[in-house]
Design an enzyme around this catalytic site. Structure first.
Site, mmCIF file in Angstrom:
data_model
loop_
_atom_site.group_PDB
_atom_site.id
_atom_site.type_symbol
_atom_site.label_atom_id
_atom_site.label_comp_id
_atom_site.label_asym_id
_atom_site.label_seq_id
_atom_site.Cartn_x
_atom_site.Cartn_y
_atom_site.Cartn_z
ATOM 1 N N GLY A 63 0.776 -1.180 -0.029
ATOM 2 C CA GLY A 63 0.125 -0.005 -0.009
ATOM 3 C C GLY A 63 0.750 1.213 -0.127
ATOM 4 N N TRP A 116 2.584 3.021 -2.285
ATOM 5 C CA TRP A 116 2.103 4.094 -3.482
ATOM 6 C C TRP A 116 0.777 4.566 -3.385
ATOM 7 C CZ3 TRP A 116 4.268 3.052 -8.917
ATOM 8 C CH2 TRP A 116 5.448 2.744 -8.879
ATOM 9 N N ASP A 132 -6.727 -10.778 -9.361
ATOM 10 C CA ASP A 132 -5.838 -10.945 -10.292
ATOM 11 C C ASP A 132 -5.979 -10.050 -11.311
ATOM 12 O OD1 ASP A 132 -3.976 -11.966 -12.210
ATOM 13 O OD2 ASP A 132 -4.538 -13.892 -12.255
ATOM 14 N N ASP A 156 3.483 -1.163 -9.932
ATOM 15 C CA ASP A 156 4.618 -1.592 -9.272
ATOM 16 C C ASP A 156 4.974 -2.978 -9.166
ATOM 17 O OD1 ASP A 156 7.264 -0.884 -8.125
ATOM 18 O OD2 ASP A 156 6.246 -0.968 -6.091
ATOM 19 N N ASP A 187 -4.617 -6.164 -6.013
ATOM 20 C CA ASP A 187 -3.305 -7.026 -5.936
ATOM 21 C C ASP A 187 -4.006 -8.276 -5.457
ATOM 22 O OD1 ASP A 187 -0.283 -6.059 -5.064
ATOM 23 O OD2 ASP A 187 -0.958 -8.112 -4.270
ATOM 24 N N LYS A 227 6.976 -0.396 -13.175
ATOM 25 C CA LYS A 227 8.214 -0.842 -12.721
ATOM 26 C C LYS A 227 8.611 -1.608 -14.038
ATOM 27 C CE LYS A 227 8.461 -3.607 -9.372
ATOM 28 N NZ LYS A 227 8.618 -4.076 -7.816
#
Length: 227
Positions: free
Chosen positions: A82, A84, A116, A140, A100, A180
Site C-alpha cells: 500500500g 504507493w 488477479d 509496481d 493486488d 516498474k
C-alpha cells in the site's frame, strides 16, 4: 526528519548490522533481512509510517512530474502493501482504486480490490470502482518467480505489457502511465508502442531503487489516445 546514524568506522559510516542468529532461515532470507536492517530507505519508511520503502520511489518520480494532484483519478496496480497508494493520498488524491492478489489493509478513501489483475473481469471492476477513466495508471507489479531465469523474465515482460495495454485502453487524454521494469528486459517493442501513444516516454531510476538492482521505471506522459 530522520537523523542519520552515527558511530561506526573512522569515515563516519555505521558498521552494517548483522542478525545475531540465522536459525531456521535460508541464506537468501538472512541476506534479505540484513539488507532491510541496513537500508536507510526502509528506516525512513518506518519513521514516516509508510508501509514500504517503495513509497520513496514514487515520491521522487512525482516530485519531478507532479501528476498526483487533488482531483486526479488514479489506479494502482499491484498495490500491496500500500505504499504507493499512501503517497497518492498524502498528495491529495481522493479518487483512487488499487488491486493486488494479496490482501491489503484498508486505506480509506481508496478502494482496494483483491483480485488477479490479468483476469479479464478486473479492468471493468477497477473503472467502476473509480467512477470513470483514470488520469494516472501506476504499476509496481512484479510476478511470482519460479527460479528459472528465462521463465521469470518472460513473466516480468508479459506483466509490464499487460499493464501498458490496460493503460492505453482506459487513460484519459493527457494521462500518465508509470510502471516498474528492468534494464535489459527486452522492452524495446513496448517502449516503441508507448511512444506511439504518449508525448514523452523515458526511464527513471529513483534513488530508493537499490544500486545493485536492474529495476527502472518507465514513465509515459501526455497520453495521445488510442487512435
Amino acid at each position: 526528519m530522520v537523523k542519520p546514524p552515527t558511530g561506526g568506522t573512522d569515515e563516519g559510516r555505521p558498521k552494517p548490522a548483522r542478525l545475531k542468529t540465522a536459525k531456521m532461515r535460508t541464506p537468501s532470507q538472512q541476506a534479505w533481512l540484513e539488507r532491510q536492517i541496513n537500508d536507510p530507505f526502509a528506516a525512513k519508511a518506518r519513521a514516516h509510517g509508510y508501509r514500504s520503502r517503495a513509497a520513496f520511489k514514487l515520491t521522487e518520480i512525482d516530485d519531478k512530474l507532479r501528476v498526483l494532484k487533488p482531483g486526479a483519478r488514479v489506479i494502482d496496480l499491484g498495490l500491496a502493501p500500500g505504499g504507493w497508494t499512501q503517497v497518492a493520498l498524502e498528495r491529495g488524491v481522493r479518487d483512487i482504486v488499487g488491486v493486488d492478489l494479496l490482501p491489503v489493509d484498508p486505506l480509506p478513501p481508496a478502494h482496494i480490490l483483491q483480485m488477479d489483475f490479468t483476469d479479464p473481469a478486473c479492468g471493468p471492476q477497477l473503472i467502476e470502482l473509480l467512477g470513470g477513466p483514470p488520469d494516472v495508471v501506476l504499476s509496481d507489479m512484479a510476478p511470482n518467480t519460479v527460479g528459472h531465469r528465462q521463465t521469470d523474465h518472460l513473466r516480468i515482460v508479459g506483466l509490464i505489457e499487460t499493464a501498458a495495454a490496460f493503460a492505453i485502453e482506459v487513460l484519459k487524454p493527457g494521462g500518465v502511465f508509470i510502471a516498474k521494469a528492468f534494464q535489459g528486459g527486452e522492452t524495446a517493442e513496448l517502449i516503441a508502442d508507448l511512444k506511439r501513444h504518449f508525448v514523452e516516454v523515458r526511464n527513471l531510476k529513483p534513488k530508493a531503487s537499490r544500486a545493485d538492482s536492474s529495476e527502472v521505471y518507465i514513465v509515459a506522459t501526455g497520453f495521445k489516445g488510442r487512435g
